[in-house]
Design a protein around this motif. Structure first.
Motif, PDB file in Angstrom:
ATOM      1  N   ILE A 107       0.847  -1.200   0.000  1.00 25.76           N
ATOM      2  CA  ILE A 107       0.000   0.000   0.000  1.00 25.76           C
ATOM      3  C   ILE A 107       0.877   1.242   0.000  1.00 25.76           C
ATOM      4  O   ILE A 107       0.645   2.189  -0.768  1.00 25.76           O
ATOM      5  CB  ILE A 107      -0.941  -0.002   1.220  1.00 25.76           C
ATOM      6  N   ASP A 110       2.596   1.601  -3.370  1.00 20.47           N
ATOM      7  CA  ASP A 110       1.669   2.019  -4.420  1.00 20.47           C
ATOM      8  C   ASP A 110       1.335   3.507  -4.322  1.00 20.47           C
ATOM      9  O   ASP A 110       1.226   4.193  -5.344  1.00 20.47           O
ATOM     10  CB  ASP A 110       0.373   1.199  -4.336  1.00 20.47           C
ATOM     11  N   ALA A 111       1.174   3.994  -3.093  1.00 17.85           N
ATOM     12  CA  ALA A 111       0.870   5.414  -2.919  1.00 17.85           C
ATOM     13  C   ALA A 111       2.032   6.278  -3.401  1.00 17.85           C
ATOM     14  O   ALA A 111       1.829   7.297  -4.077  1.00 17.85           O
ATOM     15  CB  ALA A 111       0.552   5.714  -1.450  1.00 17.85           C
ATOM     16  N   GLU A 114       2.215   6.169  -7.220  1.00 20.98           N
ATOM     17  CA  GLU A 114       1.200   7.007  -7.854  1.00 20.98           C
ATOM     18  C   GLU A 114       1.602   8.475  -7.796  1.00 20.98           C
ATOM     19  O   GLU A 114       1.402   9.221  -8.768  1.00 20.98           O
ATOM     20  CB  GLU A 114      -0.146   6.802  -7.162  1.00 20.98           C
ATOM     21  N   ALA A 149      -5.014   3.693  -2.528  1.00 21.47           N
ATOM     22  CA  ALA A 149      -4.132   2.527  -2.469  1.00 21.47           C
ATOM     23  C   ALA A 149      -4.659   1.508  -1.463  1.00 21.47           C
ATOM     24  O   ALA A 149      -4.624   0.294  -1.709  1.00 21.47           O
ATOM     25  CB  ALA A 149      -2.714   2.952  -2.114  1.00 21.47           C
ATOM     26  N   GLU A 153      -5.972  -2.354  -2.484  1.00 24.71           N
ATOM     27  CA  GLU A 153      -5.354  -3.543  -1.905  1.00 24.71           C
ATOM     28  C   GLU A 153      -6.347  -4.312  -1.042  1.00 24.71           C
ATOM     29  O   GLU A 153      -6.369  -5.543  -1.052  1.00 24.71           O
ATOM     30  CB  GLU A 153      -4.131  -3.149  -1.067  1.00 24.71           C
TER      31      GLU A 153
END
Length: 265
Positions: A107, A110-111, A114, A149, A153
């Motif tokens: 998570i 991914d954040a 991005e 995110a 997930e």
């Protein structure tokens, strides 16, 4: 000189241009200041992570430095500013993404990924000025990336899992901006009818709605009457049957409560 933002808010009426997003005044001042200093001094400022220090630079300022450095192909400034911003974001994610969440590390990754994509795509695509929102209110926009995110997930692991409640309070500057925006919107005396038209304003209003309802009734009413409905302290006191001094004290206490759990990067 700070480059003006070009992104506009959703207009209140069809056929009209929405208001431009505007940075907080202290961010504009910081931008004007740091664009005049040498790289070595800038790097020292970028290494300050304590918000209480005078040398601390707002995350909005860092985003502006990154965007400007990319336009000018200034690699040293770009690398230094990106490194500083991502260090802040990594610390933020360690605080706000609980390890009990499924795949917490992913998570966080991914954040950050991005955010990196948004920075890399600045000035391109159908919304070339999307990063204006990060210069306007960085914490709010980064929180949105984080929640997205978490949602992705959580859904991937268990489609029936519920999304954790985000208990982050908005920054006091965001509160002031929100109060100004919702001042002309429909409200009720107990804060059950706050409405804001644009997605960004709705996000602010939802935070305020939740947090206002958690305040003691007297403080909540004082804040609504003065900050949202727009009465003077004297008018609010007359309406609520107390002195203007009492209204002032209740309003001050309410804002202090709203600020206390504030998130930062």
């Amino acid at each position: 000189m700070a480059i003006p933002l070009t992104k506009r808010k959703k207009p209140d009426k069809a056929g009209e241009l929405g208001e431009l997003y505007v940075r907080m005044p202290h961010v504009d001042c910081q931008i004007d200041e740091v664009t005049k200093i040498e790289l070595d001094e800038l790097k020292k400022r970028l290494d300050v992570f304590d918000r209480k220090e005078l040398a601390y630079l707002a995350s909005e300022t860092l985003v502006h430095l990154i965007r400007k450095a990319r336009r000018q192909n200034d690699r040293p400034v770009l690398d230094a500013a990106v490194k500083s911003l991502f260090r802040r974001c990594e610390a933020n994610l360690l605080r706000t993404v609980d390890n009990s969440l499924p795949n917490a590390d992913k998570i966080r990754e991914d954040a950050l990924a991005e955010l990196g994509k948004r920075l890399a795509r600045d000035g391109t695509g159908k919304v070339p000025d999307r990063l204006d929102l990060f210069e306007w209110r960085f914490n709010m926009q980064f929180r949105s990336l984080r929640i997205d995110a978490i949602r992705r997930e959580t859904t991937a692991v268990n489609r029936n899992a519920s999304l954790p409640t985000d208990v982050t309070a908005v920054d006091v500057a965001d509160l002031e901006a929100a109060f100004e925006k919702v001042a002309s919107c429909q409200t009720t005396a107990d804060a059950n009818g706050i409405y804001a038209p644009s997605p960004e304003d709705q996000m602010i209003a939802r935070d305020i709605y939740r947090q206002l309802n958690a305040l003691p009734k007297d403080e909540r009413n004082a804040l609504i009457q003065t900050k949202i409905i727009g009465l003077t302290e004297e008018e609010a006191g007359s309406k609520l049957g107390v002195s203007s001094r009492t209204i002032r004290t209740r309003k001050k206490n309410a804002i202090a409560r709203l600020k206390s759990p504030k998130e930062s990067t």
